[in-house]
Design an enzyme around this catalytic site. Structure first.
Site, PDB file in Angstrom:
ATOM      1  N   ASP A   2       0.810  -1.216   0.000  1.00 21.53           N
ATOM      2  CA  ASP A   2       0.000   0.000   0.000  1.00 21.53           C
ATOM      3  C   ASP A   2       0.839   1.260   0.000  1.00 21.53           C
ATOM      4  O   ASP A   2       1.926   1.292   0.579  1.00 21.53           O
ATOM      5  CB  ASP A   2      -0.847   0.065   1.274  1.00 21.53           C
ATOM      6  CG  ASP A   2      -1.993  -0.904   1.246  1.00 21.53           C
ATOM      7  OD1 ASP A   2      -2.844  -0.753   0.367  1.00 21.53           O
ATOM      8  OD2 ASP A   2      -2.013  -1.802   2.103  1.00 21.53           O
ATOM      9  N   ASN A  50      -9.145  -4.758  -7.715  1.00 20.40           N
ATOM     10  CA  ASN A  50      -8.407  -3.611  -8.267  1.00 20.40           C
ATOM     11  C   ASN A  50      -8.768  -3.268  -9.711  1.00 20.40           C
ATOM     12  O   ASN A  50      -8.374  -2.214 -10.220  1.00 20.40           O
ATOM     13  CB  ASN A  50      -6.885  -3.844  -8.184  1.00 20.40           C
ATOM     14  CG  ASN A  50      -6.301  -3.637  -6.801  1.00 20.40           C
ATOM     15  OD1 ASN A  50      -5.268  -4.208  -6.456  1.00 20.40           O
ATOM     16  ND2 ASN A  50      -6.953  -2.806  -5.982  1.00 20.40           N
TER      17      ASN A  50
HETATM   18  C1  FPP Z   1      -1.122  -0.160  -3.670  1.00 18.77           C
HETATM   19  O1  FPP Z   1      -0.938   1.239  -3.560  1.00 18.77           O
HETATM   20  C2  FPP Z   1      -0.575  -0.614  -4.908  1.00 18.77           C
HETATM   21  C3  FPP Z   1      -1.210  -1.344  -5.858  1.00 18.77           C
HETATM   22  C4  FPP Z   1      -2.592  -1.842  -5.727  1.00 18.77           C
HETATM   23  C5  FPP Z   1      -0.515  -1.620  -7.126  1.00 18.77           C
HETATM   24  C6  FPP Z   1       0.332  -2.831  -7.208  1.00 18.77           C
HETATM   25  C7  FPP Z   1       1.683  -2.734  -6.657  1.00 18.77           C
HETATM   26  C8  FPP Z   1       2.756  -2.271  -7.314  1.00 18.77           C
HETATM   27  C9  FPP Z   1       2.699  -1.707  -8.673  1.00 18.77           C
HETATM   28  C10 FPP Z   1       4.074  -2.317  -6.646  1.00 18.77           C
HETATM   29  C11 FPP Z   1       4.722  -3.655  -6.867  1.00 18.77           C
HETATM   30  C12 FPP Z   1       4.818  -4.071  -8.250  1.00 18.77           C
HETATM   31  C13 FPP Z   1       4.562  -5.279  -8.795  1.00 18.77           C
HETATM   32  C14 FPP Z   1       4.680  -5.393 -10.248  1.00 18.77           C
HETATM   33  C15 FPP Z   1       4.191  -6.501  -8.030  1.00 18.77           C
HETATM   34  P1  FPP Z   1      -2.175   2.202  -3.783  1.00 18.77           P
HETATM   35  O2  FPP Z   1      -2.366   2.447  -5.233  1.00 18.77           O
HETATM   36  O3  FPP Z   1      -3.348   1.608  -3.077  1.00 18.77           O
HETATM   37  O4  FPP Z   1      -1.665   3.523  -3.114  1.00 18.77           O
HETATM   38  P2  FPP Z   1      -2.527   4.462  -2.162  1.00 18.77           P
HETATM   39  O5  FPP Z   1      -3.038   3.545  -1.081  1.00 18.77           O
HETATM   40  O6  FPP Z   1      -1.531   5.458  -1.675  1.00 18.77           O
HETATM   41  O7  FPP Z   1      -3.601   5.060  -3.017  1.00 18.77           O
END
Ligand code: FPP
Length: 209
Positions: A2, A50
């Site tokens: 996160d 997501n």
């Molecule tokens: C959570 O942060 C992140 C995600 C849902 C995206 C997936 C993770 C990554 C891209 C990093 C690792 C990469 C891979 C390829 C496994 P958020 O978008 O929920 O951030 P926020 O909570 O600050 O809005």
């Protein structure tokens, strides 16, 4: 993992930059985890929930998964075996695009002989979907018990979770490895995922070592 979005926002960058940094940090952390003799590292890369995010953000995250699964040379150098778990590609609900499927399949095959840490990436993954899948498969074979259901999880060989890490100040559990998290220690940190470093990993591991 996160906090990529908030990490970017606090730097006046687009959310996608936070995800890019998040993927880079995962690559760094894999290296650190190997040095610290972690046997199994499982990360939540993209959930079944997501997909409702804006299309440009989803596309960017898909590209980052392709990039991550393309890091075969690094994984081989580190003796790391990569795995994936999520809704099976041939199931009607599955959403993983073909080009990501190909990257996943290739990385799994190209690191299959590595004997060190096992890195599992959960993509198009949700614990509820996994448990329904496992319950149906178990019921098709006979009585459903803890053992028969457990044997039909996406990756039955994954050990129970020792420590679950939740970054970015989220003090709650999500739809991640619920079946496997009985008795699990939970490490909460205010750090956003892109800033999660070796010292943070030490603090999480200290709960179980
Ligand atoms: C959570 O942060 C992140 C995600 C849902 C995206 C997936 C993770 C990554 C891209 C990093 C690792 C990469 C891979 C390829 C496994 P958020 O978008 O929920 O951030 P926020 O909570 O600050 O809005």
């Amino acid at each position: 993992m996160d906090g990529n979005g908030r990490w970017a926002k606090s730097r006046n960058l687009p959310r996608t930059e936070g995800h890019t940094e998040g993927e880079e940090n995962l690559a760094r952390l894999v290296r650190v985890a190997v040095k610290k003799d972690v046997g199994w590292l499982t990360v939540f890369g993209f959930s079944t929930e997501n997909w409702v995010r804006p299309r440009t953000e989803v596309r960017h995250i898909l590209g980052l998964h392709k990039k991550l699964f393309g890091r075969v040379a690094e994984l081989n150098e580190l003796n790391v075996r990569i795995q994936w778990m999520g809704r099976p590609f041939d199931s009607p609900e599955a959403r993983t695009p073909k080009y990501v499927q190909r990257a996943i399949r290739k990385a799994i095959a190209d690191t299959a002989n590595n004997t060190g840490m096992v890195l599992t990436v959960a993509f198009d993954y949700g614990s509820h979907a996994e448990m329904v899948h496992a319950a149906r498969a178990a019921a098709a074979e006979g009585p459903v018990t803890v053992d028969t259901l457990g044997a039909h999880l996406y990756l039955p060989e994954l050990p129970p979770v020792d420590v679950l890490v939740r970054t970015s100040g989220e003090v709650r559990i999500s739809n991640f490895m619920l079946w496997q998290s009985v008795g699990t220690e939970v490490y909460f940190t205010d750090r956003a995922w892109p800033d999660f470093d070796g010292a943070e990993l030490d603090a999480a591991l200290a709960l179980v070592r």
